[in-house]
Motif scaffolding. Structure first.
Motif, PDB file in Angstrom:
ATOM      1  N   ASP A 196       0.827  -1.213   0.000  1.00 39.67           N
ATOM      2  CA  ASP A 196       0.000   0.000   0.000  1.00 39.67           C
ATOM      3  C   ASP A 196       0.860   1.261   0.000  1.00 39.67           C
ATOM      4  N   VAL A 197       1.881   1.276   0.856  1.00 35.99           N
ATOM      5  CA  VAL A 197       2.755   2.443   0.942  1.00 35.99           C
ATOM      6  C   VAL A 197       4.206   1.980   0.938  1.00 35.99           C
ATOM      7  N   MET A 198       4.976   2.471  -0.015  1.00 37.35           N
ATOM      8  CA  MET A 198       6.407   2.184  -0.076  1.00 37.35           C
ATOM      9  C   MET A 198       7.161   3.438   0.369  1.00 37.35           C
ATOM     10  N   ILE A 199       7.901   3.320   1.471  1.00 48.10           N
ATOM     11  CA  ILE A 199       8.693   4.438   1.970  1.00 48.10           C
ATOM     12  C   ILE A 199      10.152   4.221   1.591  1.00 48.10           C
ATOM     13  N   ALA A 200      10.761   5.219   0.964  1.00 47.71           N
ATOM     14  CA  ALA A 200      12.160   5.134   0.559  1.00 47.71           C
ATOM     15  C   ALA A 200      12.916   6.341   1.085  1.00 47.71           C
ATOM     16  N   HIS A 201      13.965   6.086   1.854  1.00 47.53           N
ATOM     17  CA  HIS A 201      14.799   7.175   2.353  1.00 47.53           C
ATOM     18  C   HIS A 201      16.081   7.262   1.533  1.00 47.53           C
ATOM     19  N   SER A 202      16.434   8.469   1.151  1.00 46.72           N
ATOM     20  CA  SER A 202      17.715   8.758   0.521  1.00 46.72           C
ATOM     21  C   SER A 202      17.934   7.917  -0.744  1.00 46.72           C
ATOM     22  N   SER A 203      19.043   7.147  -0.787  1.00 51.12           N
ATOM     23  CA  SER A 203      19.397   6.390  -1.990  1.00 51.12           C
ATOM     24  C   SER A 203      18.447   5.240  -2.280  1.00 51.12           C
ATOM     25  N   ALA A 204      17.570   4.900  -1.345  1.00 52.44           N
ATOM     26  CA  ALA A 204      16.611   3.812  -1.593  1.00 52.44           C
ATOM     27  C   ALA A 204      15.634   4.158  -2.710  1.00 52.44           C
ATOM     28  N   ILE A 205      15.575   5.423  -3.099  1.00 53.58           N
ATOM     29  CA  ILE A 205      14.660   5.803  -4.175  1.00 53.58           C
ATOM     30  C   ILE A 205      15.041   5.120  -5.482  1.00 53.58           C
ATOM     31  N   TYR A 206      16.312   4.815  -5.692  1.00 55.73           N
ATOM     32  CA  TYR A 206      16.739   4.246  -6.971  1.00 55.73           C
ATOM     33  C   TYR A 206      16.228   2.814  -7.160  1.00 55.73           C
ATOM     34  N   PRO A 207      16.509   1.890  -6.237  1.00 57.52           N
ATOM     35  CA  PRO A 207      15.930   0.548  -6.417  1.00 57.52           C
ATOM     36  C   PRO A 207      14.420   0.529  -6.252  1.00 57.52           C
ATOM     37  N   THR A 208      13.882   1.448  -5.448  1.00 58.25           N
ATOM     38  CA  THR A 208      12.432   1.480  -5.240  1.00 58.25           C
ATOM     39  C   THR A 208      11.694   1.802  -6.532  1.00 58.25           C
ATOM     40  N   THR A 209      12.166   2.811  -7.246  1.00 62.05           N
ATOM     41  CA  THR A 209      11.510   3.177  -8.505  1.00 62.05           C
ATOM     42  C   THR A 209      11.763   2.125  -9.580  1.00 62.05           C
ATOM     43  N   MET A 210      12.923   1.473  -9.535  1.00 59.98           N
ATOM     44  CA  MET A 210      13.169   0.365 -10.457  1.00 59.98           C
ATOM     45  C   MET A 210      12.193  -0.773 -10.187  1.00 59.98           C
ATOM     46  N   ASP A 227       9.283  -2.621 -12.595  1.00 57.48           N
ATOM     47  CA  ASP A 227       9.462  -4.035 -12.906  1.00 57.48           C
ATOM     48  C   ASP A 227       8.096  -4.729 -12.939  1.00 57.48           C
ATOM     49  N   GLN A 228       7.703  -5.231 -14.085  1.00 55.10           N
ATOM     50  CA  GLN A 228       6.395  -5.869 -14.230  1.00 55.10           C
ATOM     51  C   GLN A 228       6.270  -7.135 -13.384  1.00 55.10           C
ATOM     52  N   LYS A 229       7.403  -7.738 -13.003  1.00 60.20           N
ATOM     53  CA  LYS A 229       7.375  -8.932 -12.174  1.00 60.20           C
ATOM     54  C   LYS A 229       7.451  -8.603 -10.689  1.00 60.20           C
ATOM     55  N   GLY A 230       7.556  -7.320 -10.380  1.00 57.68           N
ATOM     56  CA  GLY A 230       7.642  -6.910  -8.988  1.00 57.68           C
ATOM     57  C   GLY A 230       6.272  -6.769  -8.354  1.00 57.68           C
ATOM     58  N   PRO A 231       6.212  -6.465  -7.066  1.00 58.27           N
ATOM     59  CA  PRO A 231       4.928  -6.309  -6.374  1.00 58.27           C
ATOM     60  C   PRO A 231       4.203  -5.048  -6.834  1.00 58.27           C
ATOM     61  N   ARG A 232       2.907  -5.045  -6.677  1.00 54.49           N
ATOM     62  CA  ARG A 232       2.123  -3.863  -6.998  1.00 54.49           C
ATOM     63  C   ARG A 232       2.288  -2.845  -5.874  1.00 54.49           C
ATOM     64  N   ILE A 233       2.615  -1.613  -6.232  1.00 57.37           N
ATOM     65  CA  ILE A 233       2.832  -0.545  -5.245  1.00 57.37           C
ATOM     66  C   ILE A 233       1.778   0.528  -5.455  1.00 57.37           C
ATOM     67  N   GLU A 234       1.021   0.841  -4.393  1.00 57.47           N
ATOM     68  CA  GLU A 234      -0.112   1.765  -4.503  1.00 57.47           C
ATOM     69  C   GLU A 234       0.259   3.222  -4.257  1.00 57.47           C
ATOM     70  N   SER A 235       1.331   3.486  -3.492  1.00 58.02           N
ATOM     71  CA  SER A 235       1.710   4.870  -3.200  1.00 58.02           C
ATOM     72  C   SER A 235       3.153   4.912  -2.711  1.00 58.02           C
ATOM     73  N   PHE A 236       3.719   6.121  -2.716  1.00 62.31           N
ATOM     74  CA  PHE A 236       5.121   6.296  -2.320  1.00 62.31           C
ATOM     75  C   PHE A 236       5.266   7.418  -1.292  1.00 62.31           C
ATOM     76  N   VAL A 237       6.213   7.215  -0.371  1.00 62.67           N
ATOM     77  CA  VAL A 237       6.688   8.284   0.501  1.00 62.67           C
ATOM     78  C   VAL A 237       8.188   8.383   0.260  1.00 62.67           C
ATOM     79  N   LEU A 238       8.642   9.505  -0.238  1.00 57.44           N
ATOM     80  CA  LEU A 238      10.048   9.718  -0.556  1.00 57.44           C
ATOM     81  C   LEU A 238      10.642  10.674   0.470  1.00 57.44           C
TER      82      LEU A 238
END
Length: 344
Positions: A134-148, A152-163
């Motif tokens: 439901d909510v993916m929180i990414a701090h600092s450099s975690a934004i790079y793999p998080t957005t990747m 990714d079509q094989k990755g989990p469905r993400i409904e929202s982001f906190v950057l």
């Protein structure tokens, strides 16, 4: 006393095998990975998971799931206040530790690249049975793999982001001088280079002030530099544009006095995500509301005049309330979708 006993939330472990397919692809044109294990690396992942603290059935459709990813260096303990707050709200929170630099020393392969971390997150979530966030929180450099991961079509469905104080879409202060982030990382990958850095590196960095990361732990300094060097930061703007076009709710939180990232970069990222001045709430040097931003279901920006790189720790209550608002936005979207389905 164990880590589990010290922590104010449950800490778990799971073994995963990761990066196998990635390394197989890289073997074709990257000699380094010719010696990579065919099935990838087997890693023990320590992670926070408050599931046992929730008051209702974990299988309930009303239970929201939040995944928190730390920067480099960092750990799940960075999100202790978030975990405690969300536990009170009945929100499940999972926060894994990324591999530290000891994995690089041991394997001589893992470079903490955005691609490797993306595979790591995907395999970790698969191992614990998570396919929707439901909510993916990414701090600092975690934004790079998080957005990747989101792309990714094989990755989990993400409904929202906190950057939270996200790494930039162009070279940030922490990635300068270039000779250090580029050359220093390569030298440290060699055991003799590590010896030199361990002996002279801390004193040199303290004298020259060439990096903004604390120099008391050279492994962490190089971990930070490696993560940014292999972050694919130039690809981030394209992903931010896709986020804006997808209309997925995004909460962007940052500090104007971040020692690692210039405030201009944060405001540029806010604009790329579709924010305007009306969407930005600003808090002054004392953490008092200076300007209240308008409510928008897609983008919300919270800017602190003085909060540092970990503003979500300094101003926990403000950031938690903004996350609460994001959760309510998700609830409203769910209700609207149910109404549309009933109408049809």
């Amino acid at each position: 006393m164990t880590k589990e006993e010290k922590a104010k939330y449950p800490v778990k472990h799971v073994k995963i095998t990761t990066c196998g397919q990635l390394y197989e692809r890289w073997k074709e044109n990257k000699p380094l990975y010719e010696r990579a294990p065919k099935n990838g690396l087997t890693l023990d992942v320590e992670y926070a998971d408050n599931l046992s603290l929730l008051n209702w059935d974990s299988d309930s459709c009303d239970t929201k799931l939040m995944v928190c990813l730390h920067g480099a260096p960092g750990s799940h303990s960075d999100f202790e206040a978030v975990i405690q707050h969300m536990t009170r709200l009945g929100v499940r929170v999972i926060a894994p530790n990324f591999p530290d630099y000891s994995v690089t020393i041991k394997t001589d392969i893992f470079r903490h690249s955005a691609e490797e971390k993306t595979e790591f997150i995907k395999d970790f979530l698969r191992a614990i049975g998570i396919n929707r966030i439901d909510v993916m929180i990414a701090h600092s450099s975690a934004i790079y793999p998080t957005t990747m991961l989101w792309c990714d079509q094989k990755g989990p469905r993400i409904e929202s982001f906190v950057l939270l104080n996200p790494g930039g879409h162009r070279r940030i202060k922490a990635m300068r001088p270039v000779w250090y982030t580029e050359g220093g990382v390569k030298v440290y990958q060699n055991k003799w280079g590590r010896t030199l850095f361990q002996i002279f590196g801390t004193a040199f960095l303290n004298i020259t002030k060439t990096v903004t990361v604390k120099a008391d732990n050279m492994n962490n300094v190089i971990l930070s530099a490696s993560t940014m060097r292999y972050s694919r930061f130039k690809q981030l703007e394209e992903k931010l544009i896709k986020l804006r076009e997808s209309k997925i709710p995004v909460l962007l939180v940052f500090s104007e006095n971040d020692r690692l990232i210039e405030k201009e970069i944060f405001y540029e990222m806010a604009e790329i995500l579709g924010a305007n001045e009306d969407n930005i709430s600003i808090y002054d040097e004392n953490g008092c509301l200076e300007k209240d931003g308008s409510v928008d279901d897609t983008i919300k920006v919270v800017s602190f005049r003085s909060g540092g790189h970990y503003c979500f720790l300094k101003y926990t209550n403000v950031v938690n309330k903004a996350c609460d608002q994001l959760l309510r936005t998700l609830d409203n979207k769910l209700i609207q979708n149910e109404v549309i389905c009933d109408t049809n």
